[in-house]
Design an enzyme around this catalytic site. Structure first.
Site, PDB file in Angstrom:
ATOM      1  N   ASP A  52      38.089  29.086  40.739  1.00  0.00           N
ATOM      2  CA  ASP A  52      39.174  29.771  40.031  1.00  0.00           C
ATOM      3  C   ASP A  52      39.949  30.676  40.986  1.00  0.00           C
ATOM      4  O   ASP A  52      39.425  31.674  41.469  1.00  0.00           O
ATOM      5  CB  ASP A  52      38.575  30.634  38.909  1.00  0.00           C
ATOM      6  CG  ASP A  52      39.649  31.360  38.128  1.00  0.00           C
ATOM      7  OD1 ASP A  52      40.275  30.712  37.269  1.00  0.00           O
ATOM      8  OD2 ASP A  52      39.885  32.560  38.382  1.00  0.00           O
ATOM      9  N   TYR A  57      46.201  36.247  43.717  1.00  0.00           N
ATOM     10  CA  TYR A  57      45.056  36.595  44.577  1.00  0.00           C
ATOM     11  C   TYR A  57      45.405  36.398  46.064  1.00  0.00           C
ATOM     12  O   TYR A  57      44.648  36.831  46.928  1.00  0.00           O
ATOM     13  CB  TYR A  57      43.811  35.756  44.255  1.00  0.00           C
ATOM     14  CG  TYR A  57      43.292  35.832  42.838  1.00  0.00           C
ATOM     15  CD1 TYR A  57      43.759  36.797  41.944  1.00  0.00           C
ATOM     16  CD2 TYR A  57      42.343  34.930  42.371  1.00  0.00           C
ATOM     17  CE1 TYR A  57      43.287  36.849  40.643  1.00  0.00           C
ATOM     18  CE2 TYR A  57      41.866  34.985  41.078  1.00  0.00           C
ATOM     19  CZ  TYR A  57      42.349  35.938  40.215  1.00  0.00           C
ATOM     20  OH  TYR A  57      41.879  35.977  38.926  1.00  0.00           O
ATOM     21  N   LYS A  82      46.753  30.069  38.938  1.00  0.00           N
ATOM     22  CA  LYS A  82      47.494  30.733  37.863  1.00  0.00           C
ATOM     23  C   LYS A  82      48.854  31.160  38.383  1.00  0.00           C
ATOM     24  O   LYS A  82      48.961  31.673  39.502  1.00  0.00           O
ATOM     25  CB  LYS A  82      46.737  31.983  37.373  1.00  0.00           C
ATOM     26  CG  LYS A  82      45.264  31.738  37.095  1.00  0.00           C
ATOM     27  CD  LYS A  82      44.558  32.953  36.560  1.00  0.00           C
ATOM     28  CE  LYS A  82      43.060  32.797  36.628  1.00  0.00           C
ATOM     29  NZ  LYS A  82      42.468  33.115  37.961  1.00  0.00           N
ATOM     30  N   HIS A 117      49.194  33.338  33.968  1.00  0.00           N
ATOM     31  CA  HIS A 117      48.188  34.377  34.226  1.00  0.00           C
ATOM     32  C   HIS A 117      48.176  35.474  33.153  1.00  0.00           C
ATOM     33  O   HIS A 117      47.097  35.909  32.731  1.00  0.00           O
ATOM     34  CB  HIS A 117      48.450  34.991  35.604  1.00  0.00           C
ATOM     35  CG  HIS A 117      47.244  35.596  36.237  1.00  0.00           C
ATOM     36  ND1 HIS A 117      47.067  35.645  37.595  1.00  0.00           N
ATOM     37  CD2 HIS A 117      46.151  36.205  35.728  1.00  0.00           C
ATOM     38  CE1 HIS A 117      45.907  36.234  37.875  1.00  0.00           C
ATOM     39  NE2 HIS A 117      45.347  36.584  36.759  1.00  0.00           N
TER      40      HIS A 117
HETATM   41  N1  LIG Z   1      42.624  35.875  34.351  1.00  0.00           N
HETATM   42  C1  LIG Z   1      42.484  37.118  34.715  1.00  0.00           C
HETATM   43  O1  LIG Z   1      43.301  37.986  34.401  1.00  0.00           O
HETATM   44  C2  LIG Z   1      41.307  37.504  35.555  1.00  0.00           C
HETATM   45  C3  LIG Z   1      40.991  38.870  35.733  1.00  0.00           C
HETATM   46  C4  LIG Z   1      39.862  39.189  36.507  1.00  0.00           C
HETATM   47  C5  LIG Z   1      39.099  38.189  37.072  1.00  0.00           C
HETATM   48  N2  LIG Z   1      39.440  36.860  36.905  1.00  0.00           N
HETATM   49  C6  LIG Z   1      38.635  35.771  37.508  1.00  0.00           C
HETATM   50  O2  LIG Z   1      37.298  35.907  37.053  1.00  0.00           O
HETATM   51  C7  LIG Z   1      36.416  35.979  38.180  1.00  0.00           C
HETATM   52  C8  LIG Z   1      35.176  36.769  37.856  1.00  0.00           C
HETATM   53  O3  LIG Z   1      35.483  38.084  37.503  1.00  0.00           O
HETATM   54  P1  LIG Z   1      35.220  39.306  38.481  1.00  0.00           P
HETATM   55  O4  LIG Z   1      35.285  38.806  39.870  1.00  0.00           O
HETATM   56  O5  LIG Z   1      36.161  40.373  38.086  1.00  0.00           O
HETATM   57  O6  LIG Z   1      33.823  39.858  38.108  1.00  0.00           O
HETATM   58  P2  LIG Z   1      32.344  39.289  37.740  1.00  0.00           P
HETATM   59  O7  LIG Z   1      32.168  37.907  38.215  1.00  0.00           O
HETATM   60  O8  LIG Z   1      32.126  39.594  36.314  1.00  0.00           O
HETATM   61  O9  LIG Z   1      31.426  40.299  38.539  1.00  0.00           O
HETATM   62  C9  LIG Z   1      31.444  40.413  39.889  1.00  0.00           C
HETATM   63  C10 LIG Z   1      30.493  41.544  40.250  1.00  0.00           C
HETATM   64  O10 LIG Z   1      29.177  41.239  39.789  1.00  0.00           O
HETATM   65  C11 LIG Z   1      28.262  41.236  40.881  1.00  0.00           C
HETATM   66  N3  LIG Z   1      27.345  40.107  40.655  1.00  0.00           N
HETATM   67  C12 LIG Z   1      27.631  38.788  40.691  1.00  0.00           C
HETATM   68  N4  LIG Z   1      26.543  38.050  40.417  1.00  0.00           N
HETATM   69  C13 LIG Z   1      25.523  38.919  40.203  1.00  0.00           C
HETATM   70  C14 LIG Z   1      24.160  38.773  39.867  1.00  0.00           C
HETATM   71  N5  LIG Z   1      23.609  37.567  39.700  1.00  0.00           N
HETATM   72  N6  LIG Z   1      23.401  39.896  39.725  1.00  0.00           N
HETATM   73  C15 LIG Z   1      23.939  41.126  39.885  1.00  0.00           C
HETATM   74  N7  LIG Z   1      25.231  41.329  40.195  1.00  0.00           N
HETATM   75  C16 LIG Z   1      26.035  40.231  40.348  1.00  0.00           C
HETATM   76  C17 LIG Z   1      29.119  41.056  42.107  1.00  0.00           C
HETATM   77  O11 LIG Z   1      28.565  41.736  43.223  1.00  0.00           O
HETATM   78  P3  LIG Z   1      28.083  40.913  44.525  1.00  0.00           P
HETATM   79  O12 LIG Z   1      29.290  40.295  45.111  1.00  0.00           O
HETATM   80  O13 LIG Z   1      27.460  41.967  45.367  1.00  0.00           O
HETATM   81  O14 LIG Z   1      27.066  39.907  44.018  1.00  0.00           O
HETATM   82  C18 LIG Z   1      30.429  41.726  41.718  1.00  0.00           C
HETATM   83  O15 LIG Z   1      30.341  43.119  41.945  1.00  0.00           O
HETATM   84  C19 LIG Z   1      37.314  36.586  39.271  1.00  0.00           C
HETATM   85  O16 LIG Z   1      36.777  36.428  40.549  1.00  0.00           O
HETATM   86  C20 LIG Z   1      38.587  35.834  39.018  1.00  0.00           C
HETATM   87  O17 LIG Z   1      38.518  34.530  39.597  1.00  0.00           O
HETATM   88  C21 LIG Z   1      40.528  36.526  36.139  1.00  0.00           C
END
Ligand SMILES: NC(=O)c1ccc[n+]([C@@H]2O[C@H](COP(=O)([O-])OP(=O)(O)OC[C@H]3O[C@@H](n4cnc5c(N)ncnc54)[C@H](OP(=O)(O)O)[C@@H]3O)[C@@H](O)[C@H]2O)c1
Length: 268
Positions: A52, A57, A82, A117
């Site tokens: 994704d 980004y 997006k 997006h």
């Molecule tokens: N459409 C939108 O508006 C939108 C908005 C935000 C995000 N997104 C997409 O969604 C994706 C995911 O969301 P996100 O990146 O915001 O956050 P997330 O995946 O919910 O969380 C990432 C955080 O969780 C930690 N983490 C990951 N796996 C873990 C595990 N197994 N145990 C403990 N901690 C863990 C990571 O740290 P470490 O790296 O240290 O593991 C990082 O700090 C984004 O990368 C992006 O592609 C889309």
């Protein structure tokens, strides 16, 4: 990997990797692009095929590099990008140049899924941009189109005023903010749901409850959340910069939460 069938018949993996800080200095969303593919290399190595990214980004080129470096056929991957919902991405010309740039950055001649997006306060204008994306579905350059961060009214408007139904709505969903209403509405209307930020906003008290549930399966709070979403047919795109984190997040297909556990989690 379990797949979800989209309303156009195309399959999408139910779990993929987020990327919004990958290939950037200091793992910072606003950091300079380093073109370092290490996070994506390890994800691909572990079996992640859904990736994704987004124009905003600025790292589509990192995704393109990792996919081409992997040596795997392009068809093995499901790549989402997006298009911003901001000024500068509204006219046909602007949309065309954005898609062309994404294709170049992703080093591909087609994109599996393009999402708008964010919605903005003009449904008619959104439907117009949508119609430009529909033309790319017609010519096969984009396989599926969907939306992100749309509320019920916004997605309903698009369903009723477009030729091609959105395949998916990517929304924030995690404990404390599951968003059950919109999930129910979308699922009823055959629009898949993909959860962003599945792990990033979980407080310690909630983690403790989830760890307790996970104990008997030898799984952590994070794995329990991902499993919960998967069991209710929500696609997840967790992101980890650590290979162990990526491995943990993809290791959620060897246990099943009970009805009672699902109920408890739904109330967190
Ligand atoms: N459409 C939108 O508006 C939108 C908005 C935000 C995000 N997104 C997409 O969604 C994706 C995911 O969301 P996100 O990146 O915001 O956050 P997330 O995946 O919910 O969380 C990432 C955080 O969780 C930690 N983490 C990951 N796996 C873990 C595990 N197994 N145990 C403990 N901690 C863990 C990571 O740290 P470490 O790296 O240290 O593991 C990082 O700090 C984004 O990368 C992006 O592609 C889309």
């Amino acid at each position: 990997m379990k797949q979800v069938k989209l309303n156009n018949g195309i399959l999408i993996p139910i779990l993929g990797t987020g990327t919004n800080t990958f290939g950037k200095e200091n793992n910072d969303y606003y950091g300079n692009i380093t073109n370092d593919t290490k996070e994506l290399d390890s994800a691909i190595d572990l079996g992640y095929r859904l990736i994704d990214t987004a124009i905003s980004y600025r790292n589509e080129s990192v995704v393109g590099l990792a996919v081409s470096k992997s040596g795997l056929d392009r068809e093995k991957f499901f790549i989402t990008t997006k298009i911003p919902g901001t000024e500068g991405f509204r006219t046909k010309k602007q949309v065309e140049s954005a898609i062309q740039e994404s294709l170049t950055n992703l080093k591909t001649d087609y994109i599996d899924l393009v999402l708008i997006h964010h919605p903005w306060d003009n449904n008619e204008e959104i439907a117009k941009v949508w119609s430009y994306l529909e033309e790319y579905v017609d010519n096969g350059v984009i396989k599926s189109i969907g939306v992100s961060n749309f509320n019920i009214d916004q997605i309903n408007y698009l369903i009723n005023n477009s030729r091609i139904k959105p395949v998916l709505n990517q929304i924030e969903s995690h404990p404390g903010f599951w968003q059950d209403n919109i999930i129910e509405f979308c699922h009823k209307n055959e629009v898949a749901i993909q959860a962003w930020g599945p792990l990033s906003k979980v407080n310690d008290e909630t983690k403790e409850v989830l760890n307790q549930i996970g104990k008997k399966y030898n799984k952590t709070w994070a794995q329990v959340i991902l499993r919960y979403q998967i069991q209710r047919n929500v696609i997840v795109i967790p992101k980890s910069h650590r290979k162990e984190g990526q491995l943990a997040n993809i290791s959620v297909f060897d246990f099943v939460l009970t009805k009672e556990e699902m109920r408890i989690i739904s109330e967190l």
